[in-house]
Design an enzyme around this catalytic site. Structure first.
Site, mmCIF file in Angstrom:
data_model
loop_
_atom_site.group_PDB
_atom_site.id
_atom_site.type_symbol
_atom_site.label_atom_id
_atom_site.label_comp_id
_atom_site.label_asym_id
_atom_site.label_seq_id
_atom_site.Cartn_x
_atom_site.Cartn_y
_atom_site.Cartn_z
ATOM 1 N N SER A 84 50.531 -9.768 18.978
ATOM 2 C CA SER A 84 50.309 -9.969 17.516
ATOM 3 C C SER A 84 50.727 -8.510 16.633
ATOM 4 O O SER A 84 50.566 -8.083 16.207
ATOM 5 C CB SER A 84 48.985 -10.333 17.260
ATOM 6 O OG SER A 84 48.025 -9.542 17.029
ATOM 7 N N LYS A 137 43.483 -6.426 14.346
ATOM 8 C CA LYS A 137 44.642 -6.442 13.805
ATOM 9 C C LYS A 137 44.915 -4.799 12.767
ATOM 10 O O LYS A 137 43.418 -4.341 12.906
ATOM 11 C CB LYS A 137 44.272 -7.360 11.999
ATOM 12 C CG LYS A 137 44.016 -8.750 13.450
ATOM 13 C CD LYS A 137 45.323 -9.350 13.641
ATOM 14 C CE LYS A 137 45.345 -10.249 14.828
ATOM 15 N NZ LYS A 137 46.710 -10.945 14.914
#
Length: 221
Positions: free
Chosen positions: A65, A129
């Site tokens: 990701s 993230k």
């Protein structure tokens, strides 16, 4: 003449003992030595746990990701003390808790609250993230472009096409929350699906890469 009757010789014997020449007469205290080593080990473990809980730790990236910034199995150094004295900023890469772990594998931890912050929990799930929006920011995605407070973001680090998902946009980030996304926009579960991240769930800021050694250094341009 007896040596023991000579004061000068007795002084010499004391001098010999002083410098450990007669060490064969001394018996080591194994129990005392074992206690010393045990104390050293216990103190070392406590210091390591305190540093891990409040100052820094290293984490292993799992998944895709955050490509092309971070790759699977890379090891990162995480600064945990920074957000205890300051706040996250846009563009920073953070580690945050998604699923709370449990301490049931060490029963005593449940009875002593301070230990719960020192002992690593079991089954905890963390995400890594990038912070896109802070409290008060308006976030929107138009086409494949991210806008923060109406300003087009120049995201040179992203991979793939950025599109809206199930979370309703545009939105305004509430107090004590952040809006996050993975750099690999087509292969990231992030705020576009699960919404805002509570600041209290942020564990720290990823600062630099430890492994592989050939890529050791800052993860920021």
């Amino acid at each position: 003449m007896e040596l023991t009757n000579n004061p000068g010789n007795r002084d010499k014997e004391k001098e010999l003992d002083k410098f450990g020449i007669n060490y064969e007469n001394e018996k080591p205290n194994y129990f005392k030595e074992a206690l010393k080593w045990l104390l050293v080990v216990v103190v070392s473990v406590i210091i390591a746990l305190v540093l891990r809980a409040f100052v820094f730790e290293w984490v292993v990236v799992q998944g895709q990701s955050m490509e092309n910034t971070l790759y699977n199995r890379q090891v990162l150094f995480v600064n945990k003390i920074g957000y205890k004295i300051g706040n996250p900023r846009r563009g920073e890469i953070i580690i945050f808790e998604v699923v709370e772990g449990d301490d049931d594998y060490i029963p005593i931890v449940n009875n002593i609250p301070v230990l719960s912050s020192l002992i690593p929990p079991k089954n905890e799930v963390d995400y890594i993230k990038r912070v896109v929006g802070l409290a008060g920011d308006e976030i929107d995605i138009v086409g494949d472009i991210v806008y923060v407070n109406g300003v087009k973001q120049n995201e040179t680090y992203i991979k793939g096409y950025t599109k809206k998902k199930s979370f309703k946009l545009p939105c305004t980030v509430p107090e004590n929350k952040v809006f996050v996304m993975g750099d690999n926009r087509e292969n990231s579960k992030d705020s576009r699906q699960f919404g805002f991240v509570d600041v209290s769930k942020i564990k720290g800021k990823a600062v630099f890469r430890i492994r592989p050694l050939k890529e050791f250094g800052s993860i920021y341009d």
